[in-house]
Design a protein around this motif. Structure first.
Motif, PDB file in Angstrom:
ATOM      1  N   GLU A  42       0.821  -1.207   0.000  1.00  0.00           N
ATOM      2  CA  GLU A  42       0.000   0.000   0.000  1.00  0.00           C
ATOM      3  C   GLU A  42       0.856   1.259   0.000  1.00  0.00           C
ATOM      4  O   GLU A  42       1.997   1.247   0.457  1.00  0.00           O
ATOM      5  CB  GLU A  42      -0.930   0.007   1.217  1.00  0.00           C
ATOM      6  CG  GLU A  42      -0.183   0.088   2.543  1.00  0.00           C
ATOM      7  CD  GLU A  42      -1.089   0.098   3.755  1.00  0.00           C
ATOM      8  OE1 GLU A  42      -2.192   0.673   3.686  1.00  0.00           O
ATOM      9  OE2 GLU A  42      -0.678  -0.452   4.792  1.00  0.00           O
ATOM     10  N   VAL A  43       0.274   2.320  -0.533  1.00  0.00           N
ATOM     11  CA  VAL A  43       0.865   3.657  -0.474  1.00  0.00           C
ATOM     12  C   VAL A  43       0.315   4.315   0.779  1.00  0.00           C
ATOM     13  O   VAL A  43      -0.906   4.363   0.976  1.00  0.00           O
ATOM     14  CB  VAL A  43       0.502   4.496  -1.716  1.00  0.00           C
ATOM     15  CG1 VAL A  43       1.088   5.893  -1.611  1.00  0.00           C
ATOM     16  CG2 VAL A  43       0.958   3.798  -2.992  1.00  0.00           C
ATOM     17  N   LEU A  44       1.195   4.803   1.642  1.00  0.00           N
ATOM     18  CA  LEU A  44       0.766   5.432   2.887  1.00  0.00           C
ATOM     19  C   LEU A  44       0.471   6.920   2.668  1.00  0.00           C
ATOM     20  O   LEU A  44       1.083   7.556   1.801  1.00  0.00           O
ATOM     21  CB  LEU A  44       1.838   5.271   3.955  1.00  0.00           C
ATOM     22  CG  LEU A  44       2.179   3.827   4.338  1.00  0.00           C
ATOM     23  CD1 LEU A  44       3.267   3.811   5.414  1.00  0.00           C
ATOM     24  CD2 LEU A  44       0.946   3.078   4.813  1.00  0.00           C
ATOM     25  N   PRO A  45      -0.425   7.485   3.458  1.00  0.00           N
ATOM     26  CA  PRO A  45      -0.688   8.930   3.365  1.00  0.00           C
ATOM     27  C   PRO A  45       0.557   9.732   3.753  1.00  0.00           C
ATOM     28  O   PRO A  45       1.416   9.250   4.483  1.00  0.00           O
ATOM     29  CB  PRO A  45      -1.805   9.161   4.392  1.00  0.00           C
ATOM     30  CG  PRO A  45      -2.340   7.822   4.737  1.00  0.00           C
ATOM     31  CD  PRO A  45      -1.259   6.829   4.455  1.00  0.00           C
ATOM     32  N   GLY A  46       0.624  10.956   3.275  1.00  0.00           N
ATOM     33  CA  GLY A  46       1.685  11.860   3.697  1.00  0.00           C
ATOM     34  C   GLY A  46       2.652  12.266   2.605  1.00  0.00           C
ATOM     35  O   GLY A  46       3.384  13.222   2.763  1.00  0.00           O
ATOM     36  N   GLY A  47       2.674  11.543   1.506  1.00  0.00           N
ATOM     37  CA  GLY A  47       3.540  11.927   0.402  1.00  0.00           C
ATOM     38  C   GLY A  47       2.792  12.822  -0.563  1.00  0.00           C
ATOM     39  O   GLY A  47       1.699  13.311  -0.290  1.00  0.00           O
ATOM     40  N   GLY A  48       3.383  13.014  -1.719  1.00  0.00           N
ATOM     41  CA  GLY A  48       2.708  13.818  -2.720  1.00  0.00           C
ATOM     42  C   GLY A  48       3.635  14.249  -3.833  1.00  0.00           C
ATOM     43  O   GLY A  48       4.815  13.888  -3.866  1.00  0.00           O
ATOM     44  N   ASP A  49       3.079  15.022  -4.724  1.00  0.00           N
ATOM     45  CA  ASP A  49       3.791  15.568  -5.877  1.00  0.00           C
ATOM     46  C   ASP A  49       3.850  17.073  -5.734  1.00  0.00           C
ATOM     47  O   ASP A  49       2.826  17.749  -5.754  1.00  0.00           O
ATOM     48  CB  ASP A  49       3.065  15.179  -7.171  1.00  0.00           C
ATOM     49  CG  ASP A  49       3.793  15.644  -8.431  1.00  0.00           C
ATOM     50  OD1 ASP A  49       4.819  16.345  -8.316  1.00  0.00           O
ATOM     51  OD2 ASP A  49       3.327  15.308  -9.526  1.00  0.00           O
ATOM     52  N   TRP A  50       5.063  17.598  -5.586  1.00  0.00           N
ATOM     53  CA  TRP A  50       5.292  19.029  -5.536  1.00  0.00           C
ATOM     54  C   TRP A  50       5.538  19.490  -6.974  1.00  0.00           C
ATOM     55  O   TRP A  50       6.665  19.789  -7.364  1.00  0.00           O
ATOM     56  CB  TRP A  50       6.468  19.343  -4.615  1.00  0.00           C
ATOM     57  CG  TRP A  50       6.122  19.239  -3.160  1.00  0.00           C
ATOM     58  CD1 TRP A  50       5.847  20.279  -2.319  1.00  0.00           C
ATOM     59  CD2 TRP A  50       5.986  18.039  -2.376  1.00  0.00           C
ATOM     60  NE1 TRP A  50       5.552  19.785  -1.070  1.00  0.00           N
ATOM     61  CE2 TRP A  50       5.621  18.432  -1.075  1.00  0.00           C
ATOM     62  CE3 TRP A  50       6.114  16.678  -2.656  1.00  0.00           C
ATOM     63  CZ2 TRP A  50       5.407  17.502  -0.055  1.00  0.00           C
ATOM     64  CZ3 TRP A  50       5.892  15.754  -1.642  1.00  0.00           C
ATOM     65  CH2 TRP A  50       5.545  16.173  -0.364  1.00  0.00           C
ATOM     66  N   ALA A  51       4.484  19.508  -7.745  1.00  0.00           N
ATOM     67  CA  ALA A  51       4.559  19.739  -9.185  1.00  0.00           C
ATOM     68  C   ALA A  51       4.877  21.200  -9.494  1.00  0.00           C
ATOM     69  O   ALA A  51       4.461  22.111  -8.776  1.00  0.00           O
ATOM     70  CB  ALA A  51       3.243  19.347  -9.849  1.00  0.00           C
ATOM     71  N   LEU A  52       5.581  21.381 -10.597  1.00  0.00           N
ATOM     72  CA  LEU A  52       5.891  22.712 -11.093  1.00  0.00           C
ATOM     73  C   LEU A  52       5.402  22.800 -12.524  1.00  0.00           C
ATOM     74  O   LEU A  52       5.827  22.009 -13.381  1.00  0.00           O
ATOM     75  CB  LEU A  52       7.399  22.975 -11.036  1.00  0.00           C
ATOM     76  CG  LEU A  52       7.840  24.360 -11.480  1.00  0.00           C
ATOM     77  CD1 LEU A  52       7.346  25.427 -10.506  1.00  0.00           C
ATOM     78  CD2 LEU A  52       9.355  24.407 -11.597  1.00  0.00           C
ATOM     79  N   TYR A  53       4.477  23.732 -12.781  1.00  0.00           N
ATOM     80  CA  TYR A  53       3.980  23.958 -14.139  1.00  0.00           C
ATOM     81  C   TYR A  53       4.834  25.028 -14.788  1.00  0.00           C
ATOM     82  O   TYR A  53       4.901  26.156 -14.313  1.00  0.00           O
ATOM     83  CB  TYR A  53       2.517  24.423 -14.108  1.00  0.00           C
ATOM     84  CG  TYR A  53       1.562  23.344 -13.717  1.00  0.00           C
ATOM     85  CD1 TYR A  53       0.994  22.510 -14.672  1.00  0.00           C
ATOM     86  CD2 TYR A  53       1.207  23.154 -12.386  1.00  0.00           C
ATOM     87  CE1 TYR A  53       0.099  21.514 -14.318  1.00  0.00           C
ATOM     88  CE2 TYR A  53       0.312  22.160 -12.020  1.00  0.00           C
ATOM     89  CZ  TYR A  53      -0.230  21.351 -12.982  1.00  0.00           C
ATOM     90  OH  TYR A  53      -1.116  20.367 -12.624  1.00  0.00           O
TER      91      TYR A  53
END
Length: 164
Positions: free
Chosen positions: A57-68
């Protein structure tokens, strides 16, 4: 121009499937325009991954700090925590590019239907790397992968393959 004699033929790069991963995303947090582009955080809430050698499973708390970027291309900066089915933790990071042609952007703006858009209409590629202290999954520390991404309902998914 002459061929540099130091250049040699090497075996071609091949891939082996590692896993498929689906990540559910929370509503984005928009930082607004900055000196490098528009920064947006897409928090990961949960997810799953399954492959021939690992699953979990993927745990909560991560993410993508995306730059457009100004041209509309998204540069990815993702950090996720994976928990295997047998309770080992793996840190997954990846960069990449999501290039959305102008004629696809309006269709992707509709969050209710955008996951139905054929991924062949855009370019969504990543370069995952892993870090773990687990002896069982320590082999992940020494591999390089590529991923092909696409939208799913409430998030994103990738087919991840190990470069061999």
């Amino acid at each position: 121009m002459t061929l540099d004699t130091r250049v040699h033929a090497v075996p071609p790069i091949t891939t082996t499937p590692l896993f498929d991963i689906a990540v559910d995303l929370e509503p984005p947090l928009k930082f607004g325009p900055g000196p490098l582009g528009r920064r947006t955080l897409y928090p990961a809430s949960r997810g799953t991954f399954h492959g021939p050698r690992l699953r979990g499973e993927v745990l909560p708390g991560g993410g993508d700090w995306a730059l457009y970027r100004a041209d509309g291309t998204m540069s990815l900066d993702v950090r996720l925590t994976l928990r295997t089915h047998d309770d080992h933790l793996i840190h997954m990071t990846y960069g990449g590019r999501w290039v959305i042609p102008p004629d696809v952007r309006a269709d992707l703006a509709d969050t209710a239907t955008r996951h139905h858009i054929d991924p062949a209409r855009y370019y969504f590629r990543t370069t995952p790397l892993f870090e773990t202290g687990s002896p069982k999954y320590g082999w992940l520390n020494d591999i390089v992968c590529v991923g092909s991404g696409y939208l799913i309902e409430n998030g994103i998914a990738y087919h991840v393959a190990q470069l061999t």
